[in-house]
Design an enzyme around this catalytic site. Structure first.
Site, PDB file in Angstrom:
ATOM      1  N   SER A 144       0.828  -1.206   0.000  1.00 35.45           N
ATOM      2  CA  SER A 144       0.000   0.000   0.000  1.00 35.45           C
ATOM      3  C   SER A 144       0.859   1.250   0.000  1.00 35.45           C
ATOM      4  CB  SER A 144      -0.858   0.039   1.274  1.00 35.45           C
ATOM      5  OG  SER A 144      -1.421   1.341   1.439  1.00 35.45           O
ATOM      6  N   TYR A 157      -1.962  -0.711  11.135  1.00 41.49           N
ATOM      7  CA  TYR A 157      -2.086  -1.153   9.733  1.00 41.49           C
ATOM      8  C   TYR A 157      -0.837  -0.818   8.908  1.00 41.49           C
ATOM      9  CZ  TYR A 157      -3.887  -0.929   4.892  1.00 41.49           C
ATOM     10  OH  TYR A 157      -4.062  -1.068   3.535  1.00 41.49           O
ATOM     11  N   LYS A 161       1.803  -3.063   6.176  1.00 40.70           N
ATOM     12  CA  LYS A 161       1.994  -2.819   4.740  1.00 40.70           C
ATOM     13  C   LYS A 161       3.466  -2.551   4.419  1.00 40.70           C
ATOM     14  CE  LYS A 161      -2.031  -3.753   3.394  1.00 40.70           C
ATOM     15  NZ  LYS A 161      -2.244  -4.849   2.404  1.00 40.70           N
TER      16      LYS A 161
END
Ligand code: RM4
Length: 254
Positions: A144, A157, A161
């Site tokens: 991401s 999160y 990534k």
């Protein structure tokens, strides 16, 4: 031109969003497709129906990627159905937006186990099968833009990534000798289930749209082309790379 004719492509989190678009895109380019999914049988079946409508074979295998056995089971079922594994698209991920100071331990653990451990187990299981087959292969991981930048409500999160991006860099080194290429795509803000509630906030959505030079947020289909390209022989000398697919959002400082 069909870029994946006769290939067998595995996609995790393949029943919705980016995973579904990658599965359908692979079938459009001539591949047989196996998807892993964890939630809706209905959505998984309709994805396979779309693959078959394109004249390709498809299977859907239910499993939670946070469990190591899900990876070995998924690969085994794909080999049983199609005889081989040529491409693994490690896409499954979650992002339960939450403030940092009162972030529950369970939310941190679950996010790390799905996004990073899950990617590790799937990449390793696919690589072992590809090495056994002895004719190389391709791994594409869905990292991401959040591997490169932060998010106030994504402290659990963004490290996952960044981890997926780093995993592809090291796997590229570990697997190059086996002719296996490992690359990441770094989606920007793509409209999927994962951020539907977050982007229901009109002000936030407008802010994200305005900071995107191409003037719109992404659609899952925007990732299908870059993933098929990296999976194909058109990218035969591309490994250890990371491809931003974000409408220019990352570079847009001013
Ligand atoms: C959930 C999704 O995750 C992406 O990696 C990026 O951070 C997007 O902005 C967000 O909407």
């Amino acid at each position: 031109m069909k870029l994946l004719e006769g290939k067998t492509v595995l996609v995790t989190g393949g029943s919705t969003g980016i995973g579904r678009a990658a599965a359908i895109g692979a079938a459009q380019h001539g591949a047989d497709v196996a998807i892993n999914y964890v939630a809706s049988d209905e959505k998984a079946e309709s994805c396979i129906a779309e693959v078959e409508a394109l004249g390709r074979r498809g299977i859907a295998v239910k499993g939670d990627v946070a469990l190591p056995e899900t990876a070995t089971d998924f690969v085994a079922k794909a080999v049983e159905a199609f005889g081989k594994v040529d491409v693994m698209v490690s896409n499954a991920g979650i992002c339960p937006f939450h403030a940092f100071l009162d972030m529950p331990v369970e939310t941190v653990d679950r996010t790390f186990r799905v996004n990073l451990h899950g990617a590790y187990y799937m990449v390793q299981a696919a690589a072992n099968q590809m090495v056994k087959q002895g004719h190389g292969g391709v791994i594409v991981a869905v990292s991401s833009i959040s591997a490169l930048v932060g998010g106030e409500f994504q402290t659990h999160y963004t490290p996952t990534k960044a981890g997926v991006h780093s995993l592809m860099q090291s796997a590229a080194i570990a697997l190059g000798k086996h002719g296996i290429r490992c690359n990441s795509v770094l989606p920007g803000t793509i409209l999927t289930e994962i951020n539907k509630d977050d982007l229901a906030d009109e002000a936030k959505r407008r802010y994200m749209e305005e900071r995107t030079p191409l003037g719109r947020l992404g659609m899952p289909e925007d990732l299908a082309g870059p993933i098929v390209f990296l999976a194909s022989d058109m990218a035969a000398y591309v490994t250890g790379a990371a491809l931003l697919v974000d409408g220019g959002m990352f570079v847009n400082l001013q």
